[in-house]
Design a protein around this motif. Structure first.
Motif, PDB file in Angstrom:
ATOM      1  N   ALA A 195       0.822  -1.218   0.000  1.00  0.00           N
ATOM      2  CA  ALA A 195       0.000   0.000   0.000  1.00  0.00           C
ATOM      3  C   ALA A 195       0.853   1.264   0.000  1.00  0.00           C
ATOM      4  O   ALA A 195       0.378   2.342  -0.369  1.00  0.00           O
ATOM      5  CB  ALA A 195      -0.922   0.000   1.216  1.00  0.00           C
ATOM      6  N   TYR A 196       2.123   1.132   0.396  1.00  0.00           N
ATOM      7  CA  TYR A 196       2.984   2.311   0.516  1.00  0.00           C
ATOM      8  C   TYR A 196       4.081   2.351  -0.552  1.00  0.00           C
ATOM      9  O   TYR A 196       5.067   3.081  -0.401  1.00  0.00           O
ATOM     10  CB  TYR A 196       3.626   2.346   1.906  1.00  0.00           C
ATOM     11  N   LEU A 197       3.909   1.605  -1.627  1.00  0.00           N
ATOM     12  CA  LEU A 197       4.931   1.591  -2.674  1.00  0.00           C
ATOM     13  C   LEU A 197       5.233   2.990  -3.222  1.00  0.00           C
ATOM     14  O   LEU A 197       6.406   3.313  -3.466  1.00  0.00           O
ATOM     15  CB  LEU A 197       4.514   0.648  -3.806  1.00  0.00           C
ATOM     16  N   PRO A 198       4.225   3.857  -3.428  1.00  0.00           N
ATOM     17  CA  PRO A 198       4.556   5.216  -3.891  1.00  0.00           C
ATOM     18  C   PRO A 198       5.457   5.971  -2.911  1.00  0.00           C
ATOM     19  O   PRO A 198       6.317   6.751  -3.331  1.00  0.00           O
ATOM     20  CB  PRO A 198       3.182   5.889  -4.011  1.00  0.00           C
ATOM     21  N   ILE A 199       5.268   5.735  -1.615  1.00  0.00           N
ATOM     22  CA  ILE A 199       6.096   6.409  -0.610  1.00  0.00           C
ATOM     23  C   ILE A 199       7.538   5.914  -0.701  1.00  0.00           C
ATOM     24  O   ILE A 199       8.494   6.707  -0.689  1.00  0.00           O
ATOM     25  CB  ILE A 199       5.538   6.166   0.806  1.00  0.00           C
ATOM     26  N   TYR A 200       7.703   4.599  -0.790  1.00  0.00           N
ATOM     27  CA  TYR A 200       9.055   4.040  -0.896  1.00  0.00           C
ATOM     28  C   TYR A 200       9.744   4.530  -2.173  1.00  0.00           C
ATOM     29  O   TYR A 200      10.929   4.879  -2.160  1.00  0.00           O
ATOM     30  CB  TYR A 200       9.002   2.511  -0.876  1.00  0.00           C
ATOM     31  N   LYS A 201       8.999   4.563  -3.262  1.00  0.00           N
ATOM     32  CA  LYS A 201       9.587   5.033  -4.523  1.00  0.00           C
ATOM     33  C   LYS A 201      10.008   6.493  -4.397  1.00  0.00           C
ATOM     34  O   LYS A 201      11.081   6.890  -4.868  1.00  0.00           O
ATOM     35  CB  LYS A 201       8.582   4.865  -5.662  1.00  0.00           C
ATOM     36  N   ASP A 217      13.970  17.381   3.880  1.00  0.00           N
ATOM     37  CA  ASP A 217      13.437  17.273   2.518  1.00  0.00           C
ATOM     38  C   ASP A 217      12.579  16.015   2.366  1.00  0.00           C
ATOM     39  O   ASP A 217      11.536  16.033   1.703  1.00  0.00           O
ATOM     40  CB  ASP A 217      14.579  17.251   1.503  1.00  0.00           C
ATOM     41  N   ILE A 218      13.036  14.924   2.975  1.00  0.00           N
ATOM     42  CA  ILE A 218      12.260  13.681   2.909  1.00  0.00           C
ATOM     43  C   ILE A 218      10.956  13.845   3.685  1.00  0.00           C
ATOM     44  O   ILE A 218       9.884  13.432   3.222  1.00  0.00           O
ATOM     45  CB  ILE A 218      13.080  12.500   3.465  1.00  0.00           C
ATOM     46  N   ASN A 219      11.044  14.464   4.857  1.00  0.00           N
ATOM     47  CA  ASN A 219       9.833  14.693   5.652  1.00  0.00           C
ATOM     48  C   ASN A 219       8.810  15.506   4.865  1.00  0.00           C
ATOM     49  O   ASN A 219       7.609  15.200   4.864  1.00  0.00           O
ATOM     50  CB  ASN A 219      10.184  15.431   6.943  1.00  0.00           C
ATOM     51  N   ALA A 220       9.284  16.559   4.194  1.00  0.00           N
ATOM     52  CA  ALA A 220       8.380  17.431   3.446  1.00  0.00           C
ATOM     53  C   ALA A 220       7.717  16.695   2.289  1.00  0.00           C
ATOM     54  O   ALA A 220       6.587  17.007   1.905  1.00  0.00           O
ATOM     55  CB  ALA A 220       9.147  18.647   2.927  1.00  0.00           C
ATOM     56  N   ALA A 221       8.403  15.711   1.737  1.00  0.00           N
ATOM     57  CA  ALA A 221       7.870  14.978   0.590  1.00  0.00           C
ATOM     58  C   ALA A 221       6.911  13.866   0.990  1.00  0.00           C
ATOM     59  O   ALA A 221       6.189  13.339   0.139  1.00  0.00           O
ATOM     60  CB  ALA A 221       9.025  14.385  -0.224  1.00  0.00           C
ATOM     61  N   VAL A 222       6.885  13.515   2.278  1.00  0.00           N
ATOM     62  CA  VAL A 222       6.112  12.338   2.703  1.00  0.00           C
ATOM     63  C   VAL A 222       5.014  12.664   3.711  1.00  0.00           C
ATOM     64  O   VAL A 222       3.884  12.176   3.596  1.00  0.00           O
ATOM     65  CB  VAL A 222       7.062  11.268   3.294  1.00  0.00           C
ATOM     66  N   ASP A 223       5.312  13.483   4.701  1.00  0.00           N
ATOM     67  CA  ASP A 223       4.461  13.570   5.892  1.00  0.00           C
ATOM     68  C   ASP A 223       3.044  14.085   5.644  1.00  0.00           C
ATOM     69  O   ASP A 223       2.148  13.818   6.449  1.00  0.00           O
ATOM     70  CB  ASP A 223       5.138  14.433   6.959  1.00  0.00           C
ATOM     71  N   ASP A 225       1.254  13.405   2.863  1.00  0.00           N
ATOM     72  CA  ASP A 225       0.559  12.558   1.898  1.00  0.00           C
ATOM     73  C   ASP A 225      -0.600  11.829   2.574  1.00  0.00           C
ATOM     74  O   ASP A 225      -0.494  11.386   3.721  1.00  0.00           O
ATOM     75  CB  ASP A 225       1.542  11.545   1.300  1.00  0.00           C
ATOM     76  N   LEU A 226      -1.715  11.699   1.858  1.00  0.00           N
ATOM     77  CA  LEU A 226      -2.885  11.023   2.419  1.00  0.00           C
ATOM     78  C   LEU A 226      -2.598   9.567   2.774  1.00  0.00           C
ATOM     79  O   LEU A 226      -3.227   9.007   3.677  1.00  0.00           O
ATOM     80  CB  LEU A 226      -4.047  11.085   1.422  1.00  0.00           C
ATOM     81  N   LEU A 227      -1.650   8.951   2.082  1.00  0.00           N
ATOM     82  CA  LEU A 227      -1.343   7.544   2.343  1.00  0.00           C
ATOM     83  C   LEU A 227      -0.835   7.306   3.762  1.00  0.00           C
ATOM     84  O   LEU A 227      -0.957   6.198   4.284  1.00  0.00           O
ATOM     85  CB  LEU A 227      -0.296   7.036   1.343  1.00  0.00           C
ATOM     86  N   VAL A 228      -0.248   8.323   4.375  1.00  0.00           N
ATOM     87  CA  VAL A 228       0.371   8.116   5.690  1.00  0.00           C
ATOM     88  C   VAL A 228      -0.421   8.760   6.824  1.00  0.00           C
ATOM     89  O   VAL A 228       0.090   8.896   7.935  1.00  0.00           O
ATOM     90  CB  VAL A 228       1.821   8.653   5.697  1.00  0.00           C
ATOM     91  N   GLN A 229      -1.674   9.118   6.559  1.00  0.00           N
ATOM     92  CA  GLN A 229      -2.478   9.784   7.587  1.00  0.00           C
ATOM     93  C   GLN A 229      -3.182   8.793   8.511  1.00  0.00           C
ATOM     94  O   GLN A 229      -3.228   8.991   9.721  1.00  0.00           O
ATOM     95  CB  GLN A 229      -3.505  10.716   6.936  1.00  0.00           C
ATOM     96  N   LYS A 230      -3.753   7.731   7.960  1.00  0.00           N
ATOM     97  CA  LYS A 230      -4.475   6.737   8.757  1.00  0.00           C
ATOM     98  C   LYS A 230      -4.126   5.335   8.256  1.00  0.00           C
ATOM     99  O   LYS A 230      -4.558   4.969   7.158  1.00  0.00           O
ATOM    100  CB  LYS A 230      -5.990   6.964   8.655  1.00  0.00           C
ATOM    101  N   PRO A 231      -3.367   4.580   9.043  1.00  0.00           N
ATOM    102  CA  PRO A 231      -2.715   4.958  10.300  1.00  0.00           C
ATOM    103  C   PRO A 231      -1.625   5.995  10.056  1.00  0.00           C
ATOM    104  O   PRO A 231      -1.075   6.074   8.960  1.00  0.00           O
ATOM    105  CB  PRO A 231      -2.134   3.642  10.814  1.00  0.00           C
ATOM    106  N   PHE A 233       1.759   7.646   9.882  1.00  0.00           N
ATOM    107  CA  PHE A 233       3.183   7.354   9.803  1.00  0.00           C
ATOM    108  C   PHE A 233       3.916   8.611   9.370  1.00  0.00           C
ATOM    109  O   PHE A 233       3.330   9.504   8.752  1.00  0.00           O
ATOM    110  CB  PHE A 233       3.462   6.234   8.788  1.00  0.00           C
ATOM    111  N   TYR A 234       5.201   8.647   9.690  1.00  0.00           N
ATOM    112  CA  TYR A 234       6.048   9.754   9.270  1.00  0.00           C
ATOM    113  C   TYR A 234       7.216   9.201   8.461  1.00  0.00           C
ATOM    114  O   TYR A 234       7.528   8.005   8.514  1.00  0.00           O
ATOM    115  CB  TYR A 234       6.553  10.542  10.479  1.00  0.00           C
ATOM    116  N   ALA A 235       7.870  10.074   7.731  1.00  0.00           N
ATOM    117  CA  ALA A 235       8.944   9.652   6.833  1.00  0.00           C
ATOM    118  C   ALA A 235      10.001   8.773   7.508  1.00  0.00           C
ATOM    119  O   ALA A 235      10.432   7.776   6.919  1.00  0.00           O
ATOM    120  CB  ALA A 235       9.592  10.885   6.199  1.00  0.00           C
ATOM    121  N   PRO A 236      10.457   9.089   8.733  1.00  0.00           N
ATOM    122  CA  PRO A 236      11.494   8.244   9.352  1.00  0.00           C
ATOM    123  C   PRO A 236      11.094   6.780   9.484  1.00  0.00           C
ATOM    124  O   PRO A 236      11.962   5.903   9.492  1.00  0.00           O
ATOM    125  CB  PRO A 236      11.697   8.894  10.727  1.00  0.00           C
ATOM    126  N   HIS A 237       9.798   6.505   9.584  1.00  0.00           N
ATOM    127  CA  HIS A 237       9.329   5.116   9.661  1.00  0.00           C
ATOM    128  C   HIS A 237       9.751   4.344   8.418  1.00  0.00           C
ATOM    129  O   HIS A 237      10.245   3.207   8.508  1.00  0.00           O
ATOM    130  CB  HIS A 237       7.800   5.113   9.805  1.00  0.00           C
TER     131      HIS A 237
END
Length: 288
Positions: A195-201, A217-223, A225-231, A233-237
């Motif tokens: 489900a998180y393949l776009p985030i990993y890419k 920069d990574i945090n700004a690109a990930v945190d 995103d709707l994919l990481v809202q429920k549940p 998650f943050y970029a460091p995960h």
């Protein structure tokens, strides 16, 4: 006396950009790992940590070296790559000083409370390393021959030069290196977290750019995103998971490894459409 607030420099510092919260976390994990080794009866440090009621050391761990080595690598997850690098380097006898220099280089950008001597001692207790001479003979079986010196016509015995001690990977140590397959771990991770393949890419693409990517920069690109809202998650995960697969490495910025580049190829067909206005980072090829 008055203070002129205009003299304060409030501009962002380059040092702040280099701050990496995951690096601090790694130190904590090292400390936790040390506690874990002391608490786990089957770990490399178990025999030292567990004593009987009369104060005598507990019996030595008699499990096979392969099992003890696997337990050590699991307990010392933040140092796993360094431990395996030591073993891979010691497929032939390597002087202690050379191994120490290797560890210092590996940990240059990834501080640890464990020194080279600490890590080698743990590997030795696990049965993955052994002390030998330069020609591969057990170091404990070789004694330095004393020299005869004459002073004022009287012969004396003088201690000879100490035997150079080297580290050599045992069969269990070699097996641990050969069993380590980071690309397979990455493939399993991507299958499990489909489900998180776009985030990993997105993270891998950012870190594939020249000079890598800073944590903000990574945090700004990930945190956002709707994919990481429920549940939530943050970029460091995700960065942590990629690092444990040897897909990312910290070198004053997060950079992709050969495993990470292979991961980008696996994700080539994944469509990344960031939500909430998050901008998709350009890949290294696109920047060129």
């Amino acid at each position: 006396m008055t203070h002129d607030s205009t003299k304060f420099n409030l501009s962002p510092s380059d040092e702040l950009d280099e701050f990496d919260p995951l690096a601090d976390g790694a130190d904590d994990e090292d400390a936790d790992a040390a506690d874990g080794l002391a608490a786990a009866p089957g770990s490399a440090e178990g025999a030292l940590a567990h004593a009987s009621d009369n104060g005598r050391p507990a019996p030595a761990d008699e499990r096979p070296a392969e099992e003890r080595t696997a337990d050590l690598l699991a307990s010392m997850a933040p140092r796993r790559k360094v431990l395996l690098s030591i073993l891979a380097h010691c497929f032939e006898p390597r002087p202690v000083a050379q191994v120490n220099a290797l560890v210092d280089e590996l940990q240059q950008n990834n501080f640890s409370v464990y020194s080279a001597a600490n890590l080698c001692a743990l590997l030795e207790k696990a049965g993955a390393l052994e002390r030998v001479t330069a020609d591969g003979q057990p170091a404990d079986d070789v004694e330095s021959e004393p020299r005869v010196v004459v002073v004022d016509g009287v012969e004396y015995l003088e201690a000879g030069d100490p035997v150079e001690v080297c580290w050599l990977a045992t069969d269990a140590g070699r097996a641990a290196v050969e069993a380590d397959k980071p690309l397979e771990r990455l493939r399993d991770l991507l299958d499990h977290d489909a489900a998180y393949l776009p985030i990993y890419k997105r993270i891998l693409a950012l870190c594939a750019a020249e000079g890598g990517a800073k944590t903000p920069d990574i945090n700004a690109a990930v945190d956002n995103d709707l994919l990481v809202q429920k549940p939530r998650f943050y970029a460091p995960h995700f960065v942590d998971k990629l690092e444990k697969c040897d897909a990312l490495a910290w070198q004053k910025a997060w950079v992709v490894t050969e495993v990470g580049r292979a991961g980008l190829e696996m994700l080539a067909d994944v469509v990344d459409k960031p939500a909430n206005g998050t901008k998709t980072p350009a890949t290294a090829d696109e920047k060129e």
